[in-house]
Design an enzyme around this catalytic site. Structure first.
Site, PDB file in Angstrom:
ATOM      1  N   HIS A 201       1.154 -11.574  -1.114  1.00  0.00           N
ATOM      2  CA  HIS A 201       1.437 -10.795   0.091  1.00  0.00           C
ATOM      3  C   HIS A 201       2.414 -11.576   0.964  1.00  0.00           C
ATOM      4  O   HIS A 201       2.371 -12.806   0.990  1.00  0.00           O
ATOM      5  CB  HIS A 201       0.110 -10.552   0.831  1.00  0.00           C
ATOM      6  CG  HIS A 201       0.241  -9.714   2.052  1.00  0.00           C
ATOM      7  ND1 HIS A 201       0.591 -10.237   3.281  1.00  0.00           N
ATOM      8  CD2 HIS A 201       0.076  -8.386   2.228  1.00  0.00           C
ATOM      9  CE1 HIS A 201       0.639  -9.247   4.156  1.00  0.00           C
ATOM     10  NE2 HIS A 201       0.329  -8.118   3.553  1.00  0.00           N
ATOM     11  N   ASP A 318      -1.461  -0.594   4.292  1.00  0.00           N
ATOM     12  CA  ASP A 318      -1.280  -1.782   5.121  1.00  0.00           C
ATOM     13  C   ASP A 318      -1.888  -1.574   6.502  1.00  0.00           C
ATOM     14  O   ASP A 318      -1.328  -1.980   7.522  1.00  0.00           O
ATOM     15  CB  ASP A 318       0.190  -2.212   5.237  1.00  0.00           C
ATOM     16  CG  ASP A 318       0.327  -3.691   5.627  1.00  0.00           C
ATOM     17  OD1 ASP A 318      -0.692  -4.410   5.595  1.00  0.00           O
ATOM     18  OD2 ASP A 318       1.436  -4.115   5.973  1.00  0.00           O
TER      19      ASP A 318
HETATM   20 MN    MN Z   1       0.186  -6.162   4.439  1.00  0.00          MN
END
Ligand code: MN
Length: 357
Positions: A201, A318
């Site tokens: 990430h 997200d």
């Molecule tokens: Mn993220």
């Protein structure tokens, strides 16, 4: 009682504005589309990391971090800090059946090895407890502290075999180093032997990738992705996938621009000395999966599906950094068949992360 009222009010508000998530408010957790909508890059932070971040910031740490006192808005910190019923109410409101939870960046990687490792263990225990309480709504990836590679490999084994987590998360570089450095390879060995994926990430990239001109546009919109795409190239170029041919890597943002560049990457590789066993694209199409986090754009999705293949692309939002309702609305509006959406939103996640049916 109060929770039910909140859900009902939120559903009513969404209904009034015509949002597609409204219809499921009454059937929390039940598929309404013929498939489960599983979001696979959803952020969270335990109180212990928020507190460690505050100590880091107070000591003048170079990296911007989330704390209970900013700089992110209080509502966002509240959202990222909750893996209980408030998050589930937001999922019900927006039409998300399950979230795969990942420790938000930079996670534990800004701390020294001892503190980072202790925070990772604590986060993983807390995450596993939340999943036990809400097994149909949450799955999650183990936080690891690569500062201690052997310890990270042991923690991964514990997180998978004892806690039942679904893979691992590392927030890209660790104190400026990529995982292509050989000292980190015990982590790959553990991932491969456990047959679980590693999600790489983004985090704050090197200054050269995110100088003031990039910041003025958007660091998250460019430098984060370019940094993780570079991380992928580092792994390929270092021969990580030749040494660990069954290693599974996941990246967000539709592949951090790599699918777009892939034909050219092969083309230029083939003009050189070819030190690898395979072409770069063969590693991308054999070892890498990509999610749609923050990138719910139909034309880009269709290109990504075509380049990566439909079994390698997974839906993600997200949360809470992106608008969850908007991501679901964009997905619902896309001209994909129900079978294509089921593969994107449920089947690929179930298979890759071994999410229970
Ligand atoms: Mn993220």
């Amino acid at each position: 009682m109060q929770r039910r009222e909140f859900i009902s009010l939120a559903g009513g508000a969404a209904l009034a504005s015509g949002a597609p998530g409204a219809a499921i408010a009454a059937d929390a957790g039940r598929p309404r589309r013929g498939y489960r909508l599983i979001a696979t890059e959803e952020g969270w932070l335990p109180e212990a990391v928020l507190a460690a971040n505050a100590r880091y910031a107070a000591a003048g740490g170079a990296v911007q971090v989330m704390t209970r006192n900013g700089p992110a808005p209080k509502a966002m910190v509240d959202a990222v800090g909750d893996i209980g019923s408030a998050r589930i109410a937001a999922m019900d409101r927006d039409g998300i059946d399950m979230q795969l939870l990942l420790l938000s960046s930079p996670g534990v990687q800004i701390f020294d090895a001892a503190e980072g490792s202790a925070l990772a263990r604590e986060a993983n225990d807390e995450l596993a407890a939340a999943i036990r309480r809400h097994p149909t709504r949450y799955a999650g990836l183990a936080a690891l502290a690569p500062q201690d590679p052997a310890g990270a490999a042991r923690e991964l084994q514990r997180a998978i075999n004892t806690l039942g987590l679904n893979g691992a998360i590392i927030n890209s570089h660790t104190q400026g180093e990529f995982l292509s450095e050989r000292k980190y390879w015990p982590i790959f060995e553990a991932l491969e032997s456990l047959d679980v994926p590693l999600y790489i990430h983004p985090r704050d990239p090197a200054a050269s990738l995110s100088g003031s001109n990039v910041q003025a546009v958007t660091a998250a919109g460019w430098a984060y992705g370019i940094e993780v795409g570079t991380h992928l190239m580092q792994l390929i170029g270092a021969g990580v996938f030749d040494r660990f041919p069954r290693l599974k890597i996941v990246v967000g943002h539709m592949g951090e621009a790599v699918p777009f560049w892939l034909p050219r990457i092969d083309n230029r590789y083939l003009t050189g000395p070819r030190p690898l066993q395979r072409k770069p694209s063969e590693y991308m199409l054999g070892n890498v999966w990509v999610t749609t986090s923050g990138m719910n754009y139909e034309e880009h999705l269709k290109l990504t599906l075509k380049v990566m293949g439909p079994e390698r692309v997974l839906f993600a939002v997200d949360y809470p950094f992106e608008d969850q309702a908007d991501a679901v609305r964009l997905l619902d509006s896309m001209s994909l068949t129900t079978a294509q959406k089921k593969r994107l939103c449920e089947d690929n996640a179930v298979r890759l992360f071994r999410i229970r049916g």
